[in-house]
Design a protein around this motif. Sequence first.
Motif: not given
Length: 517
Positions: A323, A326, A399
Amino acid sequence: MTDFTKKFKLIYLPFLLITISSILGYTFLHWLLFIQLELFSIKEDILKFWLPIGLVCLSIYFFLYPRVKLLRFKKDDIPSFICFLAALIIIIPTITAQEYLTTATGKVTDLKDIYQIQKLEKTKYYTLKRCYIDKRNIGVLNTTSLSGKGNTTFNIEIYVTLPIFRTAKDTSKTECEYWLGQKYTHSISNSLSSDDKKYYHNEFAQTVSQEFKYTDFSNFTYLEAIGETKDHDNFDDAVTKNTQYDFKKPIIFKAHKERFEKRNGDKLEWFFILLSGGLFISLIFLLFAKLKTGAVYDFKNRGKARNKSLKEAFDILLPKEDYYITPILVNINIIVFLMMVISGLGFMQFEGKDLLLWGANFKPSTINGQWWRLLTATFLHGGIIHLASNMFGLLFIGALLEPVLGKTKFLLLYLLTGLLASLASIWWFDATVSVGASGAIFGLYGVFLALLLKEVFPKEFSTVFMTSTLIFIAYNLLMGLTGGIDNAAHIGGLLSGFIIGLVLSPIVKKKSEFDNK
């Protein structure tokens, strides 16, 4: 330890600390960074109003609100109301202190004529022994704005700029750098019809014209150089309306008729009255309020849980292994927005002309060689609500999608669908200012939808998220039909992302199966 001693230690002392640090700390930084060192420029309404409000509200929410909840109330919403009053007790004296600081630190310079400014050190205030105000070759800007709760008030504003010279003979010049600004305002109800608004606007313009005709603008005691305010921007625009004089960067002044020594008014007295009164009232309130049973023990345990929750909340903005891209994209969008706010362009909403300067997508500009707007527009937002809604959507889809696609594919798809969405916008609209990450976000949702259809994800997962994704897409597209939203970019991003997702699905599915072995 007595009940009052506990309340004083747990609630009043932190409140007192927040109050003192907010007023003294912020006022000192204001003086040091913006007045003494002049490190950079910022709009005065941001500096003197919005920044203090924001900092105080954050301090109240994180440090005082949990402590106020230690008190016993009959209704659950009372702590929020108490914190609102506490914020006002701090905010009003803080803003008053900034107003006093602005006027008290200003230095006055005596000038023989306006042209001496070029030879002397720049100051905030000036006196003029000799000047000529040209009332014939003025610049006028008519604007309107909405204010009040629910935009119930319609404000009519007329900005007038008058050239300042040494003598009447100087009006033969072709350039003018110094201008006197005069603002006229009138407010009416926003519920009136368009025809009624137009009638009152014309009536007010006639009144201003008569008042302007009989006003002696050379009758002033001193001039104040207008700082970085919204009024200054409007006066600059008014200067451009004059047809007689050329200008480079006009310097706008406001005329004052009172004595220079009276410029501070009663600000300092009101500061001490408001501060002492607020602190006294809050202390009296604490005398009568009661602590909840076992409040101190519960507060310590809740404090640990709250710190953990706060850390988890900020973790969504920190890059991690699966992640990574993002949060970086979200942070870039937030930073760009904050830079625009600090520049004084607004908060709730930015104007189209400012968005254009920062790189908004606009067909006439884009197709004439400024193709970089296709990308920069995807990192700009029209206001705080626009930013918040887009970042929530990006965090959600990021996500879900980034761990499957990987860092490189996810970033490339975000940028590519964003560019294609911008292209769709200028293909559909001939002269619309378009900004926002929503085109790229819709592109990611298009990719996600294609991967769901191609069964890249487990069946149970696909069933749940297929429905929610379709609802999200349909809702946003329907909202776009109400106006003010660039549905062309949304559809362009969605379709391009869906097509790319179909092409990539075999590769992604194969990788996913390999990783699960």
